[in-house]
Scaffold this motif. Structure first.
Motif, PDB file in Angstrom:
ATOM      1  N   ASN A 158       0.846  -1.194   0.000  1.00  0.00           N
ATOM      2  CA  ASN A 158       0.000   0.000   0.000  1.00  0.00           C
ATOM      3  C   ASN A 158       0.892   1.257   0.000  1.00  0.00           C
ATOM      4  OD1 ASN A 158      -1.722   2.111   0.616  1.00  0.00           O
ATOM      5  ND2 ASN A 158      -2.985   0.879   1.984  1.00  0.00           N
TER       6      ASN A 158
ATOM      7  N   LEU B 205       0.586   4.150   0.806  1.00  0.00           N
ATOM      8  CA  LEU B 205       0.528   4.946   2.025  1.00  0.00           C
ATOM      9  C   LEU B 205       1.586   4.487   3.028  1.00  0.00           C
ATOM     10  CD1 LEU B 205      -1.439   7.154   2.862  1.00  0.00           C
ATOM     11  CD2 LEU B 205      -2.710   5.438   4.108  1.00  0.00           C
TER      12      LEU B 205
ATOM     13  N   LEU C 100      -0.777  12.045   5.164  1.00  0.00           N
ATOM     14  CA  LEU C 100      -2.168  12.003   4.721  1.00  0.00           C
ATOM     15  C   LEU C 100      -2.544  13.247   3.937  1.00  0.00           C
ATOM     16  CD1 LEU C 100      -3.976  10.378   7.758  1.00  0.00           C
ATOM     17  CD2 LEU C 100      -3.225   9.322   5.653  1.00  0.00           C
TER      18      LEU C 100
ATOM     19  N   MET D 245      -2.662   3.775  -7.845  1.00  0.00           N
ATOM     20  CA  MET D 245      -3.218   4.497  -6.720  1.00  0.00           C
ATOM     21  C   MET D 245      -2.545   5.860  -6.616  1.00  0.00           C
ATOM     22  SD  MET D 245      -3.733   3.014  -2.996  1.00  0.00           S
ATOM     23  CE  MET D 245      -3.676   3.975  -1.531  1.00  0.00           C
ATOM     24  N   PRO D 246      -3.344   6.929  -6.586  1.00  0.00           N
ATOM     25  CA  PRO D 246      -2.752   8.258  -6.434  1.00  0.00           C
ATOM     26  C   PRO D 246      -2.386   8.513  -4.976  1.00  0.00           C
ATOM     27  CG  PRO D 246      -5.133   8.431  -6.610  1.00  0.00           C
ATOM     28  CD  PRO D 246      -4.808   6.972  -6.674  1.00  0.00           C
ATOM     29  N   MET D 247      -1.314   9.261  -4.758  1.00  0.00           N
ATOM     30  CA  MET D 247      -0.875   9.582  -3.402  1.00  0.00           C
ATOM     31  C   MET D 247      -0.414  11.025  -3.355  1.00  0.00           C
ATOM     32  SD  MET D 247      -0.740   7.585  -0.778  1.00  0.00           S
ATOM     33  CE  MET D 247       0.476   8.573   0.039  1.00  0.00           C
ATOM     34  N   THR D 248      -0.841  11.744  -2.334  1.00  0.00           N
ATOM     35  CA  THR D 248      -0.384  13.106  -2.163  1.00  0.00           C
ATOM     36  C   THR D 248       0.835  13.105  -1.260  1.00  0.00           C
ATOM     37  OG1 THR D 248      -2.652  13.854  -2.300  1.00  0.00           O
ATOM     38  CG2 THR D 248      -1.082  15.380  -1.353  1.00  0.00           C
TER      39      THR D 248
END
Lengths: 658, 146
Positions: free
Chosen positions: A161, A163, A233, A576-579
């Motif tokens: 993941n 994240l 997050l 999956m996009p992630m900031t």
């Protein structure tokens, strides 16, 4: 082959855990030295086999063995090395294996460092920890086997993941688990003392350094988690009252209460039954935390996909542990008598107040966390309890706690007069009020909440410093200071950390500026003296992701303050996009920038701009607390041969040492 | 009464008073800060309260996401496969917000039937579905069968 060795080692560890729990406890009851002697070797053997098992899972990650289901789901051939290692605890099965390993580590540590504790006691402590271990190993083997194979093996894994692909999260779970599981030692000591029917100050003294050690890890673990949530997050919040956060915070509060009540039990022989109860609660809440996170009953950032069998197992395990220990407590506790009485104004009373406030605060958090589950179980509908509940209940309960820390830690044991404290505390109070009134002048607006929080935090810090000053006498301050036990400095430092923390949360929550904007290249936005200029987006390529990197230039009074590069990553395997937020950290303010999404073809983006004053003080405060704990735990008297020292009645009432 | 006993009584009295205040505070706060959850079917049936914040959960309808020009306002529809509700939100959406994804929105219902969201929650796991949404979908499916 290697995964099968891992599974086999885990089964062997379970068998050893059964021996470790049955034989030493029976031996301690019958006073059979050879049965008692089983405890220590069994603890080391268990560590060996759990470690082998854990090593096998790590090896499966490192060798990209995608025939192992767990590896295939949480790894990928392009995953960087550090995340191959941390990926082992990236999901349910592996993190439980880490739980078991942590428990085995603590057990072995108790076996190793308890030379001064009577063998019967050690046998009982290790036996109780063995029982906990049996429960967890059964749980892993029956519901969450990490070594399960699949044929044919997929060509590549589904990747970790995104994240979790972050250094902060690589260390956060092990820290947290060291804390959670560490309370099993305090729990085991309490249960062992109940079993043996000997609850004295010796038990409290043996238990104290272990409880402190667990508390240190938990403090650091929670702080790390909060810091990770803040930058990863992309919302810029540091605490969300998320059920899973609460799950780690409740054992922390009860554990903090336990540390304080252990001090009273050791020094004055009071609150014995209460201390035992706290030890049981702290560990039960750790288990409850595991249940909340692992069962999937909660909507949370941290929740994993649901499997009812797992939730049921942990629930039964929890019922056995809590029910069993409370039954034992009900049976044995009436025989426990607290020895000394104490006055209404005394350190004992202060510690009692501290305990009541902390436990009540923990109970309100528990209520808010479990309330939605109860309502749901009763079929009354789906509800959630939001941050406003926690803030409106928690702050009125903990503000008095912070206000009384300085006073309480200066009180003498048994009997004291409040009038005596007016002189040493007058100056700190005046200074705190003065500086607290001045501080908000440096912000855009003068807020009374900030004044209140500032005074509260400064008062805590100054009162603690005055407390140290009071220990020294005119003409020989240096010598008195050198003779002050390390534990006193540890306690003082932890309380100073609390003050720093209070200041941090007050100023951050009062003066943060948060702005979601639509920005085209060249657009600027000014707040709090800082001008943010959006300079556009570039494309980059990472090892397993594509990145769109923005450039935002921050200017303060005509000079460059920072150049920030927030990213929007797309992880290739899971799409999956992630900031990735960009932060310019500072002691008095953080500049925080995150990218939203592209809005049109002209290069406009949704951009999030935050100005966070004093946000670092929150984690700084927590780190100071943890360091204070470390200082206390390393006090010389815990390392000394304590057997006869413990039996001696401690009656040094006037010279308070912590 | 002996002075010591009187003091102990006072101490116990203080503790009881403190705990009572805390419990009262907690219950009061709980009453004011509970968010109920409703599915789109329930909202369409008029079960959800007007002008009181609640949570709405469902799947984002494919092709329903519209951004307005010049601002951060966005509109989309949430469905439980039986009924759907239009949602408006201003701000930055979470990373995993996308069409077909199960999400939970916090906000309140306007008189014209549009749900005004103050917060949009999507979870960081592509296979994860909020339990409330799963249940709402199942319920809607069961109703459709009948």
């Amino acid at each position: 082959m290697i995964p099968e060795i891992g599974l086999f080692a885990l089964i062997l560890a379970l068998l050893i855990a059964v021996l470790q729990s049955a034989i030493p406890i029976a031996g301690a009851t019958r006073n059979n030295p050879s049965w008692i002697g089983v405890a220590r070797p069994a603890a080391f053997a268990q560590l060996l086999f759990v470690a082998i098992s854990y090593g096998c899972l790590t090896a499966a990650f490192l060798s990209h063995d995608f025939s192992v289901v767990y590896v295939a789901q949480n790894s990928n051939s392009r995953l960087p090395l550090i995340y191959l290692i941390s990926g082992v605890w990236g999901a349910h099965e592996g993190s439980l294996l880490l739980w078991a390993l942590t428990l085995a580590l603590w057990t072995a540590a108790v076996a190793w460092f308890s030379k001064s504790v009577p063998d019967r006691m050690v046998a009982r402590v290790l036996g109780v920890m063995g029982i906990v271990s049996v429960g967890f190993l059964l749980f892993i083997l029956f519901t969450s086997n990490p070594f399960e194979r699949q044929f044919p093996a997929p060509l590549d894994g589904r990747d970790l993941n995104p994240l979790l692909q972050d250094p902060g999260l690589a260390i956060h779970p092990p820290m947290l688990y060291m804390g959670y599981v560490g309370f099993s030692v305090a729990f085991a000591f309490a249960i062992a003392a109940l079993l043996g029917g000997r609850l004295d100050s010796a038990w409290a003294r043996w238990s104290r350094p272990w409880t402190l050690a667990a508390w240190i890890f938990l403090t650091a673990g929670i702080a790390l988690g909060s810091w990770w949530a803040y930058y990863e997050l992309g919302w810029g919040g540091w605490w969300f009252w998320d059920p899973v956060e609460n799950a780690s915070f409740m054992p922390w509060m009860v554990g903090t209460a336990l540390i304080h009540s252990l001090a009273a039990t050791e020094k004055r022989g009071v609150f014995k039954a209460w201390t035992v109860l706290l030890a049981v609660f702290a560990f039960s809440l750790s288990l409850l935390g595991t249940f909340l996170v692992r069962s999937g009953v909660l909507t949370s950032v941290h929740a994993f996909a649901t499997d009812p069998a797992r939730g049921l197992f942990i629930l039964i395990f929890l019922a056995v542990v809590v029910g069993g220990s409370l039954a034992l407590y009900a049976w044995r506790a009436p025989a426990v008598k607290s020895s000394g009485g104490f006055n209404l104004v005394s350190r004992e009373a202060g510690l009692l107040l501290n305990n009541v406030l902390l436990v009540v605060a923990a109970a309100t958090v528990l209520l808010g966390t479990l309330y939605p589950l109860m309502i749901d179980a009763l079929g009354l509908g789906k509800i959630s309890v939001g941050p406003p509940y926690f803030n409106s209940v928690f702050i009125p309960l903990t503000a008095p706690l912070a206000a009384l820390v300085g006073v309480g830690s200066m009180l003498r044991w048994k009997k004291d007069r409040l009038g005596r404290l007016v002189q040493p505390l007058g100056l700190p109070f005046a200074l705190a009020v003065l500086l607290g009134l001045l501080w908000p002048v440096f912000f855009d607006s003068y807020q009374w909440v900030a004044v209140f929080g500032g005074i509260l935090g400064l008062w805590t810090i100054f009162a603690v410093l005055s407390g140290i000053w009071q220990r020294t006498r005119v003409g020989q301050r240096r010598r008195d200071l050198a003779q002050t036990p390390r534990a006193v400095f540890g306690m003082s430092l932890a309380h100073i950390g609390l003050g720093v923390f209070v200041i941090g949360i007050t100023f951050t929550s009062t003066y943060s500026v948060e702005k979601d904007l639509r920005m085209a290249p060249g657009d600027t936005y000014t707040t709090g003296g800082f001008t943010f200029r959006f300079d556009g987006i570039d494309q980059h390529r990472g090892p397993n992701y594509l990145s769109e990197t923005g450039t935002i230039t921050v200017i303060k009074s005509g000079r460059l303050a920072a150049t920030l590069n927030p990213e929007k990553r797309t992880y290739l395997v899971q799409q999956m996009p992630m900031t990735e937020a960009a932060i310019d950290a500072g002691l008095t303010r953080d500049l925080y920038v995150a990218l939203g999404e592209p809005l049109d073809d002209g290069g406009s983006w949704a951009v999030r701009l935050y100005l966070k004053p004093y946000v670092r003080w929150i984690w700084l405060g927590a780190l100071i607390m943890a360091f204070g704990g470390l200082l206390s735990a390393s006090d010389r008297r815990y390392r000394k041969f304590t057997r006869e020292a413990a039996n001696r009645a401690v009656s040094d009432a006037s010279h308070a040492t912590f | 009464m002996k002075p010591r006993r009187r003091q102990r009584l006072l101490l116990v009295g203080l503790l009881v008073a403190g705990v009572t205040v805390a419990v009262g505070l907690a219950l009061l706060a709980l009453q004011e800060n509970i968010n109920l959850f409703f599915s789109p079917s329930q909202v369409v049936a008029g079960e959800a309260p007007a002008n009181t914040p609640f949570r709405l959960g469902g799947m984002v309808v494919e092709g329903s996401v519209r951004r307005s020009d010049g601002s951060l306002e966005i509109q989309f529809e949430l469905t439980d496969t039986a009924k759907s509700v239009a949602v408006a939100y201003t701000g930055i959406l979470p990373d995993l917000f996308r069409e077909g994804q199960g999400i939970v929105a916090q906000g309140s219902l306007r008189t014209d039937g549009l749900f005004n969201a103050t917060q949009v929650l999507a979870k960081h796991d592509e296979t994860y579905m909020p339990p409330e949404v799963t249940e709402a979908l199942e319920k809607a499916k069961a109703m459709g069968v009948q």
